[in-house]
Design a protein around this motif. Structure first.
Motif, PDB file in Angstrom:
ATOM      1  N   ARG A 107     -23.776   3.548 -59.648  1.00 28.27           N
ATOM      2  CA  ARG A 107     -25.166   3.962 -59.891  1.00 28.27           C
ATOM      3  C   ARG A 107     -26.091   3.445 -58.793  1.00 28.27           C
ATOM      4  NH1 ARG A 107     -25.362   2.563 -66.403  1.00 28.27           N
ATOM      5  NH2 ARG A 107     -24.557   4.587 -67.153  1.00 28.27           N
ATOM      6  N   VAL A 118     -25.214   5.569 -55.566  1.00 31.33           N
ATOM      7  CA  VAL A 118     -25.584   6.986 -55.649  1.00 31.33           C
ATOM      8  C   VAL A 118     -27.096   7.162 -55.588  1.00 31.33           C
ATOM      9  CG1 VAL A 118     -25.549   9.033 -57.142  1.00 31.33           C
ATOM     10  CG2 VAL A 118     -23.472   7.679 -56.836  1.00 31.33           C
ATOM     11  N   GLU A 136     -26.741  12.856 -61.413  1.00 32.96           N
ATOM     12  CA  GLU A 136     -25.361  13.317 -61.211  1.00 32.96           C
ATOM     13  C   GLU A 136     -24.417  12.790 -62.288  1.00 32.96           C
ATOM     14  OE1 GLU A 136     -27.667  13.522 -57.597  1.00 32.96           O
ATOM     15  OE2 GLU A 136     -27.187  11.802 -58.876  1.00 32.96           O
ATOM     16  N   GLU A 137     -24.861  11.810 -63.079  1.00 36.70           N
ATOM     17  CA  GLU A 137     -23.981  11.209 -64.085  1.00 36.70           C
ATOM     18  C   GLU A 137     -23.953  12.038 -65.359  1.00 36.70           C
ATOM     19  OE1 GLU A 137     -24.151   6.937 -64.544  1.00 36.70           O
ATOM     20  OE2 GLU A 137     -23.919   7.142 -66.730  1.00 36.70           O
ATOM     21  N   ARG A 151     -17.439   9.824 -65.594  1.00 35.48           N
ATOM     22  CA  ARG A 151     -18.827  10.290 -65.698  1.00 35.48           C
ATOM     23  C   ARG A 151     -19.326  11.041 -64.464  1.00 35.48           C
ATOM     24  NH1 ARG A 151     -22.677   6.469 -69.296  1.00 35.48           N
ATOM     25  NH2 ARG A 151     -21.152   5.761 -70.823  1.00 35.48           N
ATOM     26  N   TYR A 152     -18.623  10.871 -63.346  1.00 34.52           N
ATOM     27  CA  TYR A 152     -19.119  11.481 -62.111  1.00 34.52           C
ATOM     28  C   TYR A 152     -18.164  12.496 -61.489  1.00 34.52           C
ATOM     29  CZ  TYR A 152     -22.968   8.130 -61.778  1.00 34.52           C
ATOM     30  OH  TYR A 152     -24.115   7.400 -62.022  1.00 34.52           O
ATOM     31  N   ARG A 168     -25.112  13.925 -54.875  1.00 38.64           N
ATOM     32  CA  ARG A 168     -23.794  14.530 -55.038  1.00 38.64           C
ATOM     33  C   ARG A 168     -22.901  14.221 -53.844  1.00 38.64           C
ATOM     34  NH1 ARG A 168     -21.560  15.694 -59.483  1.00 38.64           N
ATOM     35  NH2 ARG A 168     -23.452  16.771 -60.149  1.00 38.64           N
ATOM     36  N   VAL A 216     -21.617  10.761 -54.259  1.00 40.30           N
ATOM     37  CA  VAL A 216     -20.560  10.711 -55.269  1.00 40.30           C
ATOM     38  C   VAL A 216     -19.223  11.092 -54.655  1.00 40.30           C
ATOM     39  CG1 VAL A 216     -19.658  11.839 -57.349  1.00 40.30           C
ATOM     40  CG2 VAL A 216     -22.036  11.074 -57.282  1.00 40.30           C
TER      41      VAL A 216
END
Length: 416
Positions: free
Chosen positions: A58, A61, A110-111, A309-310, A370, A373
Motif C-alpha cells: 500500500r 503503490v 487498485e486494491e 487483493r491486487y 496499476r 502493482v
C-alpha cells in the motif's frame, strides 16, 4: 525518537539496505545499494496499520514509500531480514512510533475488497465470482499487456532453449513444446482452456494444422484474439470464445491444453476440473497441464494478501503432487512431468524489463498505481522462483481406453 530509529534494530550497519525518513533520519548502511524512503508520515501509517506485505504494498503503490536500487534487489535484500526477524527486538521502538502514526489508512483504489466482502459477488470459485476475478486482472488494457508481454502476447512461463534466447524465441519454444507433448497433427481437435490472447491456439493451428477451440473468461482477451486470428487468416482453424470452460459443450477432442488456468480453479475444485477435461477427450487423448505450484504439498493453498487483493483474487496454488493426484484420480494416467522453475524466473525478468522500457507509456495507459502493482508483483514473483519458493510444472496425462491402452510411444518423442 526519530522515524528511522524504529528500524535500526532490524537493519545491520553493514547490510545491503538502508531506510531514510521524511524527518531526515536514517538507519542501516548509508552506503547500501538499496534504500527505502519513507517520504511522508502516511508511509509509516501504511506500514503500521497493515504490518507485512500488505502495508508495504500500500505504501509503495500510493507513492508514499519510494525505492532506490530496483524492486527485485530491494525484495532480495528484505527477504533474509524478514526471515530472521525477531519482532520483540523492535517492539518497543515500533510502539513509540505508533503514537504519532498508527491510524486507519484508506487502501489504494487498485486494491480489491477482502475475501469476506467478496462473498457479496458469489461463493469462492463460482462462475460469477471467477468471471469478476479474471476480468479484474486481465481486462486492464490490451495495449498495456502488449508492452509488458511483447509480440507473443503470452502471459505464461516461457521455455528458454539457450541461455541467450530472447523472450519471443522462448515463448515460441514453449508453445511448440506443448504441441509436441500433445502429439498434435493436422486435423486434430484441440481444446485450449484459459486461452488468453490466443497464442497457443494460433501456434497449434499455424504450425501443426490443428483445429482449435479456445475459451477465456476475459472479454478483452477474446476480442484481441479474434482480431489476431482473422489477421493471420486462421478463422477456419481457430475459434476463441468469451466463455467459462465449464460451459464448453463439445466433446471428443484429441487433446486439451491448460496453460496457466489451474491457479484459478481452487484446490477443492481440482478433482471436478480434471474429470471435466477427461470427459472432453477421446480415448488416447492427452492433457498438458502447465501451472505454477507450491514447492511442497503442506503449504497453504491461498496466495498472500498482496497477491489476493491486487493481482490474482481468489488465486490458489497447490504442490505438484496434489495436482498429479487429482489428475490421476480423475481420468488421467500421468506420463511425464517437467519443472520449468528457472525458466519462469527468466520470463518474469524479461517482463519486468519490458515494463521498465515502456514505463511512461504504461503509466499513461493503465495509471501510475496499476503500473506500480505490476512492477511489484512481477519482481516479487521472479524472486520467488529464483529462491525456490515457487515452481512451474508441465504435467502430461493421457486418457487410457477401456483395455488400458494409452496410444503413447514407448519413449517420449519430444525434446525437453
Amino acid at each position: 525518537m526519530t522515524v528511522a530509529s524504529a528500524f535500526a534494530a532490524l537493519l545491520p550497519q553493514d547490510g545491503g539496505i538502508a531506510v531514510t525518513a521524511y524527518d531526515g533520519s536514517s538507519a542501516g548502511n548509508p552506503q547500501a545499494p538499496v534504500r527505502l524512503d519513507l517520504s511522508t508520515p502516511e508511509a509509516v501509517s501504511y506500514l503500521l496499520s497493515a504490518p507485512g506485505e500488505l502495508g508495504l504494498a500500500r505504501a509503495y503503490v500510493t507513492g508514499h514509500l519510494k525505492i532506490t536500487g530496483g524492486l527485485y534487489n530491494t525484495l532480495d535484500a528484505l527477504v533474509p531480514l524478514l526471515d530472521d526477524l525477531r519482532w520483540r527486538d523492535a517492539l518497543q521502538p515500533l510502539r513509540e512510533l505508533a503514537r504519532g502514526h498508527l491510524r486507519r489508512m484508506p487502501p489504494p483504489p487498485e486494491e480489491l475488497p477482502g475475501r469476506v466482502r467478496r462473498t457479496l459477488i458469489g461463493l469462492r470459485h463460482s462462475k460469477q465470482r471467477d468471471s469478476v476475478a479474471i476480468s479484474t486482472h486481465y481486462d486492464v488494457s490490451n495495449h498495456f499487456y502488449e508492452m509488458v508481454l511483447g509480440p507473443s502476447m503470452a502471459y505464461t512461463c516461457a521455455c528458454y532453449p539457450t541461455d541467450d534466447a530472447s523472450l519471443e524465441t522462448a515463448q515460441w519454444n514453449k508453445f511448440d513444446l506443448v504441441c509436441r507433448k500433445l502429439a498434435l497433427e493436422p486435423g486434430m481437435r484441440l481444446l485450449d482452456v484459459g486461452c488468453g490472447w490466443g497464442a497457443m491456439a494460433i501456434h497449434a493451428a499455424k504450425h501443426y494444422g490443428a483445429d482449435v477451440l479456445g475459451v477465456t473468461l476475459s472479454r478483452e482477451q477474446a476480442l484481441w484474439a479474434q482480431k489476431e486470428i482473422a489477421a493471420q487468416g486462421l478463422a477456419d482453424k481457430v475459434e476463441v470464445r468469451h466463455l467459462d470452460y465449464r460451459d464448453v459443450t463439445e466433446t471428443n477432442f484429441d487433446a486439451v491444453s491448460s496453460i496457466g488456468l489451474t491457479e484459478h480453479v481452487g484446490a477443492a475444485n481440482l478433482p471436478g476440473y480434471f474429470r471435466f477435461l477427461a470427459g472432453k477427450l477421446r480415448p488416447h487423448g492427452r492433457l498438458l497441464n502447465h501451472s505454477i505450484t507450491r514447492t511442497n504439498t503442506t503449504a497453504p493453498h491461498r496466495v498472500g494478501p498482496f497477491f489476493d487483493r491486487y493481482v490474482f483474487p481468489d488465486g490458489e496454488l497447490e504442490g505438484v503432487g496434489e495436482i498429479a493426484s487429482a489428475m490421476q484420480d480423475n481420468g488421467f494416467e500421468i506420463r511425464h512431468d517437467e519443472n520449468l522453475r528457472e525458466h519462469y524466473a527468466r520470463t518474469l525478468a524479461a517482463w519486468c524489463a519490458n515494463l521498465d522500457d515502456h514505463w511512461d507509456e504504461a503509466v499513461r495507459d493503465a495509471g501510475l498505481g496499476r503500473a506500480r502493482v505490476w512492477a511489484l508483483y512481477m519482481a516479487a514473483s521472479q524472486l520467488a522462483f529464483d529462491r525456490h519458493q515457487l515452481e512451474l510444472h508441465q504435467l502430461l496425462g493421457v486418457k487410457v481406453d477401456g483395455r488400458g491402452g494409452s496410444g503413447m510411444p514407448l519413449r517420449p518423442t519430444w525434446a525437453s
